[in-house]
Write an enzyme that holds these catalytic residues in place. Structure first.
Site, short mmCIF file in Angstrom:
data_model
loop_
_atom_site.label_atom_id
_atom_site.label_comp_id
_atom_site.label_asym_id
_atom_site.label_seq_id
_atom_site.Cartn_x
_atom_site.Cartn_y
_atom_site.Cartn_z
N ASP A 1 -34.67 -70.04 -8.75
CA ASP A 1 -35.45 -70.54 -7.61
C ASP A 1 -34.52 -71.37 -6.73
OD1 ASP A 1 -37.15 -72.06 -5.87
OD2 ASP A 1 -38.82 -71.41 -7.13
N ILE A 2 -34.17 -70.81 -5.57
CA ILE A 2 -33.17 -71.43 -4.69
C ILE A 2 -33.68 -72.78 -4.17
CG2 ILE A 2 -31.82 -71.10 -2.57
CD1 ILE A 2 -32.34 -68.02 -3.04
N ASN B 1 -39.33 -56.64 -0.18
CA ASN B 1 -40.64 -56.93 0.42
C ASN B 1 -40.58 -56.72 1.92
OD1 ASN B 1 -39.83 -59.54 1.73
ND2 ASN B 1 -39.37 -60.03 -0.40
N PHE C 1 -41.49 -72.67 2.35
CA PHE C 1 -42.61 -71.89 2.89
C PHE C 1 -43.43 -71.42 1.69
CE2 PHE C 1 -42.51 -70.60 7.45
CZ PHE C 1 -41.47 -71.40 7.85
N LYS D 1 -27.54 -43.30 -10.68
CA LYS D 1 -28.92 -43.05 -10.25
C LYS D 1 -29.77 -42.64 -11.46
CE LYS D 1 -31.66 -40.14 -7.29
NZ LYS D 1 -31.77 -38.82 -6.72
N LYS E 1 -47.00 -75.95 -4.90
CA LYS E 1 -45.55 -75.70 -4.76
C LYS E 1 -44.83 -76.94 -4.23
CE LYS E 1 -45.59 -70.71 -4.34
NZ LYS E 1 -45.90 -69.62 -3.48
N ASP F 1 -39.00 -62.84 -6.72
CA ASP F 1 -39.14 -63.72 -7.88
C ASP F 1 -38.44 -63.13 -9.11
OD1 ASP F 1 -40.56 -65.80 -6.70
OD2 ASP F 1 -42.44 -64.68 -6.80
O1 PMT Z 1 -39.57 -62.58 7.85
P1 PMT Z 1 -40.88 -62.42 8.60
O2 PMT Z 1 -41.29 -60.96 8.70
O3 PMT Z 1 -40.83 -63.09 9.95
O4 PMT Z 1 -42.03 -63.12 7.75
C1 PMT Z 1 -41.99 -64.51 7.58
C2 PMT Z 1 -42.42 -64.91 6.17
C3 PMT Z 1 -43.87 -64.53 5.96
C4 PMT Z 1 -41.54 -64.22 5.11
C5 PMT Z 1 -42.21 -66.47 6.07
O5 PMT Z 1 -42.98 -67.12 7.04
C6 PMT Z 1 -42.59 -67.00 4.69
O6 PMT Z 1 -43.72 -67.32 4.43
N1 PMT Z 1 -41.56 -67.13 3.79
C7 PMT Z 1 -41.74 -67.49 2.39
C8 PMT Z 1 -42.11 -66.26 1.61
C9 PMT Z 1 -42.17 -66.49 0.14
O7 PMT Z 1 -41.45 -65.84 -0.58
O8 PMT Z 1 -42.97 -67.44 -0.28
P2 PMT Z 1 -43.12 -67.83 -1.85
O9 PMT Z 1 -44.42 -68.53 -1.88
O10 PMT Z 1 -42.95 -66.65 -2.72
O11 PMT Z 1 -41.93 -68.82 -2.12
C10 PMT Z 1 -42.08 -70.23 -1.94
C11 PMT Z 1 -40.81 -70.84 -1.44
O12 PMT Z 1 -39.81 -70.76 -2.46
C12 PMT Z 1 -40.21 -70.18 -0.22
O13 PMT Z 1 -39.68 -71.21 0.58
C13 PMT Z 1 -39.10 -69.29 -0.76
O14 PMT Z 1 -38.03 -69.15 0.16
C14 PMT Z 1 -38.66 -70.10 -1.98
N2 PMT Z 1 -38.13 -69.30 -3.10
C15 PMT Z 1 -38.93 -68.42 -3.76
C16 PMT Z 1 -38.44 -67.74 -4.86
C17 PMT Z 1 -37.11 -67.95 -5.26
N3 PMT Z 1 -36.59 -67.30 -6.29
N4 PMT Z 1 -36.33 -68.80 -4.59
C18 PMT Z 1 -36.83 -69.50 -3.52
O15 PMT Z 1 -36.10 -70.28 -2.91
#
Ligand code: PMT
Length: 402
Positions: free
Chosen positions: A307-308, A209, A324, A288, A338, A278
């Site tokens: 999911d960490i 991403n 976040f 390849k 969330k 995800d």
């Molecule tokens: O890196 P930049 O360019 O500065 O951009 C910053 C950002 C937009 C990436 C950052 O501010 C941000 O929003 N990060 C979270 C992005 C995200 O993946 O959000 P989510 O809604 O998909 O995930 C929710 C939370 O679960 C996040 O804290 C994520 O780290 C965590 N997660 C998600 C999936 C997973 N398999 N494991 C996780 O831990």
């Protein structure tokens, strides 16, 4: 006052802003600091040592090879005496010379000989400041652990407008005072994730991403500046490691989870800022994948990644856990969902629908939610925002929200 009885060695470089150093000496002394001044040859063309001697109450050192000065407080003793070295103004020439480790005059020699923290306050013509050579010197100085305060932006003595003004004496004094104040996150262990993950499809392709890592790295730097011990688990990004931070590089979500779980037991706070994929492909091809002639479509089978954030928040002795939520619609609604589903202490809702905020931008805005309330942090640069978010985290953690 945190500056009471602190020993400040002030190095004055040869620029027009040297006149402001006289005011700076007064402000630092008003706050209880002991100030000794070292001046370059150039600085003496703008302001006299006698002025600085009268204001600081001590002889001013101007010459590396001065028998009279060495008989009183020699340059090595001066460097040892300092609790903090401030160079203000730091001209382009002085920055380059400190960066190169020159020892042919007193200011640069003092920087080499001291074990006190060194701060440079740049002041120069805006074009000189923006020149790549100056920017490289500033970056390299920071990589070496030297702190940069300023410059300010505005009208300059040369008639131009832009970045390169010496910070005002009050602001430098305030920062020096903050420097010696107890820090908000003193001795707190913080683990952060930042950047994207890469999920391999075959040896040359991956799913990822647009996360640049800027938000997570700004948080890491801000947390360090607030006194925390910071460990940063980063996906693949193109950013320098901020000073003082332990960085662990990973590629995939699985690697990120392994690195986080290895570190998590010693942590007081965990912040998941990474944009973790995800899903990953069920089977990564060994070679390849070749384009075929018999079909126009191809299907990749994906499987959910761990999911960490949720794994951390499920731990029996979990740290204060902050997530976040990057969303393009119904941002607050999805973030609240969330917060509850992942059993978090706090979540930063990040509206990523605008190109100039969020993903791969220098600025961001957040709506921070916890179970009993919420707080809006308006758009600003990511470092300022990071400091504001960390201050909220420190408050909520103190209020026993875990
Ligand atoms: O890196 P930049 O360019 O500065 O951009 C910053 C950002 C937009 C990436 C950052 O501010 C941000 O929003 N990060 C979270 C992005 C995200 O993946 O959000 P989510 O809604 O998909 O995930 C929710 C939370 O679960 C996040 O804290 C994520 O780290 C965590 N997660 C998600 C999936 C997973 N398999 N494991 C996780 O831990």
């Amino acid at each position: 006052m945190s500056l009471t009885n602190k020993n400040i060695l002030l190095g004055i470089g040869g620029g027009i802003a040297a006149y402001k150093s006289a005011e700076l000496v007064r402000r630092l002394k008003d706050c209880g600091a002991n100030v000794r001044v070292v001046m370059s040859q150039g600085a003496q063309a703008f302001i006299t040592p006698l002025t600085l001697q009268a204001l600081s109450g001590h002889p001013v050192a101007t010459d590396l090879l001065d028998p009279a000065a060495e008989a009183a407080m020699g340059h090595i003793e001066l460097a040892r005496w300092a609790d903090l070295v401030i160079i203000a103004p730091a001209t382009a020439n002085l920055l380059a010379r400190v960066n190169a480790g020159m020892a042919d005059e007193l200011i640069t020699t003092s920087c080499l000989a001291t074990d006190a923290p060194v701060v440079v306050c740049p002041a120069m013509n805006q074009q000189m400041y923006q020149n790549q050579a100056t920017q490289d010197n500033l970056q390299q100085l920071q990589d070496k652990g030297i702190t940069v305060w300023g410059p300010g932006i505005g009208s300059q003595a040369c008639g131009e407008t832009g970045p390169g003004r010496l910070l005002e004496a009050d602001e430098i004094t305030q920062r020096a005072n903050d420097f010696f104040s107890p820090k908000l996150l003193e001795k707190i262990n913080i683990l952060l994730t930042a950047g994207p993950t890469r999920e391999a499809i075959d040896p040359v392709r991956y799913i990822s991403n647009h996360s640049s890592g800027k938000m997570g790295f700004a948080l890491a730097k801000a947390a360090y500046d607030l006194g925390a011990n910071v460990t940063l688990v980063s996906g693949p990004v193109n950013l320098n490691t901020p000073q003082g931070i332990t960085r662990i590089d990973v590629d995939s979500a699985a690697q990120m989870q392994a690195a986080v779980m290895e570190q998590i037991n010693e942590q007081d706070i965990f912040i998941g800022c990474a944009a973790v994929a995800d899903y990953r492909v069920t089977e990564v091809a060994d070679n390849k994948i070749k384009k075929t002639t018999d079909a126009d479509t191809m299907t990749l089978k994906l499987i959910k990644n761990p999911d960490i954030l949720a794994s951390v928040s499920q731990l029996k002795n979990k740290p204060f856990t902050v997530g976040f939520a990057a969303e393009t619609q119904d941002v607050i609604h999805y973030a609240k969902e969330k917060l509850i589903r992942k059993n978090l202490d706090m979540i930063a809702a990040n509206d990523v629908s605008q190109a100039e905020l969020g993903f791969n931008a220098d600025n961001n805005a957040l709506c921070v939610l916890w179970h009993e309330g919420q707080h809006m942090l308006p758009a600003t640069d990511k470092y300022t925002l990071a400091k504001q978010l960390l201050s909220l985290i420190a408050q909520r953690r103190r209020n026993g929200s875990t």
